[in-house]
Scaffold this active site. Structure first.
Site, PDB file in Angstrom:
ATOM      1  N   SER A  19       0.834  -1.169   0.197  1.00 36.67           N
ATOM      2  CA  SER A  19      -0.069   0.092  -0.090  1.00 36.67           C
ATOM      3  C   SER A  19       0.946   1.316  -0.055  1.00 36.67           C
ATOM      4  O   SER A  19       0.301   2.343  -0.336  1.00 36.67           O
ATOM      5  CB  SER A  19      -0.890   0.118   1.295  1.00 36.67           C
ATOM      6  N   SER A  49      14.258  -8.065   4.197  1.00 40.00           N
ATOM      7  CA  SER A  49      15.163  -7.968   5.443  1.00 40.00           C
ATOM      8  C   SER A  49      15.637  -6.622   5.702  1.00 40.00           C
ATOM      9  O   SER A  49      15.089  -5.585   5.245  1.00 40.00           O
ATOM     10  CB  SER A  49      16.226  -9.137   5.616  1.00 40.00           C
ATOM     11  N   LYS A  82      14.278  -8.709  12.772  1.00 37.65           N
ATOM     12  CA  LYS A  82      15.055  -8.791  11.479  1.00 37.65           C
ATOM     13  C   LYS A  82      16.120  -9.848  11.541  1.00 37.65           C
ATOM     14  O   LYS A  82      16.335 -10.506  10.615  1.00 37.65           O
ATOM     15  CB  LYS A  82      15.521  -7.487  10.930  1.00 37.65           C
TER      16      LYS A  82
END
Length: 222
Positions: free
Chosen positions: A68, A188, A206
């Site tokens: 989005s 990542s 992460k």
């Protein structure tokens, strides 16, 4: 005093991410460096062929989460211009209407809802008969002192950045295995390799994406 946890827009909490992503392009592996991790299904010969397949005339069916805004939306626009069949996925369906005007097929998706993940992936496969590419791009940053961040917020960070990615991967892999080909990209971050103050939960998510991706790269070899 007590510092309130800070949420950022997807991946904007990583100062280096935008520059790395713009320079990397869709196909950069980023293996061992953070960035976009590419995982391919198939034999070595087939995998080598797929490295350049995004530029061929055959359109690919491509799913992009977190589409989005940001890199997800911009990449969807580019892939549409190249003639691919793009399914942008995000919670803010109205924000993806401009992509629909370009020929995309935007669908509502909360990647922390496993039932919705399975339903959306099944819907796309029923419509297209294949899923060529999954780009796990959805994510956000949660920042603040560890002692001040409620665990409900921390769980949400992991649900979106890690478990949502895993749910999408689990949902598409049976279709890719059936076709004996496919491409999975996990967004990542350099935050998966290093660490900064006040970023404990974002860095944890992460670092986990890095480890999961490295293991998955071994798991999906036929």
């Amino acid at each position: 005093g007590t510092a309130a946890p800070i949420r950022t827009e997807p991946h904007r909490g990583d100062p280096a991410y935008g520059q790395r992503a713009a320079a990397a392009g869709l196909r950069r592996t980023g293996e061992g460096r953070g960035g976009t991790l590419v995982l391919s299904l198939g034999t070595k010969k087939a995998t080598e062929a797929k490295d350049s397949s995004m530029n061929t005339q055959q359109p690919k069916v491509i799913l992009i989460t977190g589409a989005s805004s940001g890199i997800g939306r911009v990449s969807a626009e580019r892939l549409l211009r190249e003639g691919h069949i793009v399914y942008p996925l995000a919670r803010r369906l109205e924000a993806m209407e401009p992509l629909r005007a370009l020929g995309a097929h935007p669908l509502h998706l909360d990647i922390s809802d496993e039932a919705e993940v399975c339903a959306v992936v099944a819907q796309i496969f029923a419509a297209e008969g294949r899923i060529d590419v999954l780009w796990n791009n959805a994510g956000f940053g949660l920042f603040g002192p560890l002692e001040d961040i409620p665990l409900t917020e921390a769980r949400r960070q992991l649900e979106v950045n890690l478990l949502g990615l895993a749910a999408m991967t689990q949902a598409v892999l049976p279709y890719m295995r059936q076709a004996r080909r496919g491409l999975i990209l996990n967004t990542s971050s350099i935050a998966g390799k290093i660490h900064f103050p006040l970023g404990s939960w974002y860095h944890a998510s992460k670092h986990a994406v890095e480890g999961l991706s490295d293991c998955l790269r071994l798991d999906i070899v036929f």
